[in-house]
Scaffold this motif. Structure first.
Motif, PDB file in Angstrom:
ATOM      1  N   ARG A 129       4.957  13.761  -6.095  1.00 32.71           N
ATOM      2  CA  ARG A 129       5.989  12.964  -5.438  1.00 32.71           C
ATOM      3  C   ARG A 129       7.356  13.445  -5.888  1.00 32.71           C
ATOM      4  O   ARG A 129       7.501  14.061  -6.927  1.00 32.71           O
ATOM      5  CB  ARG A 129       5.799  11.482  -5.717  1.00 32.71           C
TER       6      ARG A 129
ATOM      7  N   THR B 126       1.711   6.731  -6.853  1.00 30.92           N
ATOM      8  CA  THR B 126       0.562   7.421  -7.433  1.00 30.92           C
ATOM      9  C   THR B 126       0.310   8.798  -6.835  1.00 30.92           C
ATOM     10  O   THR B 126      -0.513   9.534  -7.350  1.00 30.92           O
ATOM     11  CB  THR B 126      -0.715   6.578  -7.250  1.00 30.92           C
ATOM     12  N   ARG B 127       0.992   9.143  -5.771  1.00 28.62           N
ATOM     13  CA  ARG B 127       0.758  10.432  -5.124  1.00 28.62           C
ATOM     14  C   ARG B 127       1.229  11.559  -6.043  1.00 28.62           C
ATOM     15  O   ARG B 127       2.358  11.557  -6.507  1.00 28.62           O
ATOM     16  CB  ARG B 127       1.512  10.510  -3.807  1.00 28.62           C
TER      17      ARG B 127
ATOM     18  N   ASP C 288       2.381   1.680  -3.473  1.00 29.14           N
ATOM     19  CA  ASP C 288       1.361   2.194  -4.388  1.00 29.14           C
ATOM     20  C   ASP C 288       1.115   3.674  -4.144  1.00 29.14           C
ATOM     21  O   ASP C 288       0.994   4.459  -5.081  1.00 29.14           O
ATOM     22  CB  ASP C 288       0.045   1.423  -4.238  1.00 29.14           C
ATOM     23  N   GLU C 289       1.036   4.057  -2.883  1.00 31.57           N
ATOM     24  CA  GLU C 289       0.799   5.464  -2.538  1.00 31.57           C
ATOM     25  C   GLU C 289       1.945   6.347  -3.013  1.00 31.57           C
ATOM     26  O   GLU C 289       1.716   7.411  -3.575  1.00 31.57           O
ATOM     27  CB  GLU C 289       0.620   5.598  -1.023  1.00 31.57           C
ATOM     28  N   LEU C 290       3.150   5.901  -2.815  1.00 31.03           N
ATOM     29  CA  LEU C 290       4.300   6.693  -3.241  1.00 31.03           C
ATOM     30  C   LEU C 290       4.365   6.836  -4.759  1.00 31.03           C
ATOM     31  O   LEU C 290       4.791   7.868  -5.269  1.00 31.03           O
ATOM     32  CB  LEU C 290       5.598   6.087  -2.708  1.00 31.03           C
TER      33      LEU C 290
ATOM     34  N   ALA D 277       0.836  -1.205   0.000  1.00 33.07           N
ATOM     35  CA  ALA D 277       0.000   0.000   0.000  1.00 33.07           C
ATOM     36  C   ALA D 277       0.870   1.253   0.000  1.00 33.07           C
ATOM     37  O   ALA D 277       0.573   2.229  -0.707  1.00 33.07           O
ATOM     38  CB  ALA D 277      -0.936  -0.005   1.209  1.00 33.07           C
ATOM     39  N   LEU D 278       1.936   1.251   0.772  1.00 30.05           N
ATOM     40  CA  LEU D 278       2.842   2.399   0.807  1.00 30.05           C
ATOM     41  C   LEU D 278       3.514   2.602  -0.546  1.00 30.05           C
ATOM     42  O   LEU D 278       3.612   3.724  -1.041  1.00 30.05           O
ATOM     43  CB  LEU D 278       3.891   2.218   1.902  1.00 30.05           C
TER      44      LEU D 278
END
Length: 142
Positions: free
Chosen positions: A103, A99-100, A95-97, A92-93
């Motif tokens: 970044r 797609t954020r 993916d978040e990094l 999850a982290l």
């Protein structure tokens, strides 16, 4: 079909684990192994259950009492669950990094330092020319 599919009747599971069927019933009552039940309430053991029965036998042979075995199995199950949760959180982290928006990207600077860049930008290239002339021992200007 995977390792948790309930396949084996108690007699087959006992034979695979090298135990008496009554021992499997006792372990079920104690909660050491919890086989699934059919609609007629017959026990059905999975390959994972058989592996756990073998582990119980191994730990018992090493001198642990059943309460110690139960505690070890409980802790091993917690470690397995927590390891799975860590993997989920890492994914999850990641993916978040990825797609954020906004970044940051990092690059190496000319002096070897870390340079932070916004996503979509490029590091500026240095177009400097360095002239190197070796010193000669017979050169009077040196």
């Amino acid at each position: 079909m995977d390792e948790s599919t309930p396949l084996f009747a108690i007699a087959v599971a006992a034979e695979l684990a090298g135990m008496h069927p009554q021992t499997l019933r006792q372990y079920d009552r104690m909660g050491l192994v919890s086989p699934q039940r059919t609609s007629g309430q017959s026990r059905r053991y999975s390959m994972r259950d058989v592996v756990q029965l073998r582990e119980i036998a191994r730990l018992s042979a090493e001198g642990l009492n059943l309460e110690g075995v139960r505690r070890i199995l409980e802790l091993e199950n917690q470690v397995t669950a927590l390891t799975g949760r860590v993997r989920e959180l890492e994914a999850a982290l990641a993916d978040e990094l990825l797609t954020r928006p906004g970044r940051r990207v990092f690059a190496a600077g000319a002096e070897g330092e870390v340079v932070s860049l916004r996503a979509g930008t490029r590091a500026r290239k240095q177009n400097q020319l360095v002239v190197w002339r070796p010193l000669r021992s017979d050169d009077p200007s040196a």
